[in-house]
Scaffold this active site. Sequence first.
Site, PDB file in Angstrom:
ATOM      1  N   LEU A 206       0.821  -1.219   0.000  1.00 11.76           N
ATOM      2  CA  LEU A 206       0.000   0.000   0.000  1.00 11.76           C
ATOM      3  C   LEU A 206       0.852   1.265   0.000  1.00 11.76           C
ATOM      4  O   LEU A 206       0.402   2.319   0.446  1.00 11.76           O
ATOM      5  CB  LEU A 206      -0.927  -0.007   1.222  1.00 11.76           C
ATOM      6  CG  LEU A 206      -1.778  -1.273   1.412  1.00 11.76           C
ATOM      7  CD1 LEU A 206      -2.514  -1.225   2.750  1.00 11.76           C
ATOM      8  CD2 LEU A 206      -2.766  -1.449   0.266  1.00 11.76           C
ATOM      9  N   ASP A 238      10.872  -4.078  -4.344  1.00  8.36           N
ATOM     10  CA  ASP A 238      11.702  -5.268  -4.548  1.00  8.36           C
ATOM     11  C   ASP A 238      12.443  -5.633  -3.258  1.00  8.36           C
ATOM     12  O   ASP A 238      12.602  -6.816  -2.940  1.00  8.36           O
ATOM     13  CB  ASP A 238      12.718  -5.027  -5.664  1.00  8.36           C
ATOM     14  CG  ASP A 238      12.064  -4.669  -6.979  1.00  8.36           C
ATOM     15  OD1 ASP A 238      10.910  -5.091  -7.206  1.00  8.36           O
ATOM     16  OD2 ASP A 238      12.698  -3.958  -7.781  1.00  8.36           O
TER      17      ASP A 238
END
Length: 290
Positions: A206, A238
């Site tokens: 989010l 990532d």
Amino acid sequence: MTIWNLGSINADMVYALPHLPAPGETLAASGLEKFLGGKGANMSVAAARAGSRVSHIGAVGSDGRWAQERLTEYGVDTRFIAEVSSPTGHAIIAVDAQGENLIILYPGANHALEGGQIGQALASANTGDLLVFQNETNAQVEAARMARELGLTACYAAAPFEAEAVQAVLPYLDFLILNEVEAAQLQQETGLSAAELPVRHVIVTLGSKGARYFQQGCDPIDFAAHKVQAVDTTGAGDTFTGYVLAGMDRGMPMEQAILQANRAAALMVTRHGTADVIPDLREVRDAQFD
């Protein structure tokens, strides 16, 4: 255990701009830096720095040997990175003064992988190992099928997002991570919310609001993000994914793995760059947040 990463390897060219350009606008960059990048390489480095054994499956051109060497320096097993005739993938990344970015991606060697190369790598895998892959390489469905047949935990980071690509691998997945916009797009295509997907573990990131974790048969759990001054959001997702995977690999409860990944991502957005500046486990544990 081992985390096997069928992942992209890119040269990231990062340009500092006063703001992100509008259509037709020409801007002068105030800085340029070159980093090791690609969602795959970033996740491999993050998972290795989080303490896991990581073996990367990928490809570079002859112009990308430096990238393979850099991954080796960061503790990633690079024996299954092939050198192909295509040029190494690269990304042009523009970052504004608030840390927001836009990215132009050229896949290059990342789309030159062959099934035989993947099969040769996974022949060394053991039941219970993890396979992670993203939508920056070819052969995703083939790899997912192999993972299921070999008893590996199949993990998919659904970016760059394509609903068709997610649906193609969905039957084979044990773990899916995607952001809030991607989750909404997938629901529009499939009619299934994140909680309804046929995947045991689903994480919806989010952004500055944190993350939401869905486990089949359980109520969702929200995790708030740490409040930091962001200077560059590139690679933060990532980093989060790599740390979650490392936590899974080391047998952490998912909630604990997500909490640690949140700390790593919070540190990452305070730094300029991609794989080369991903924090290690000691930095993550020692970090102080307000």
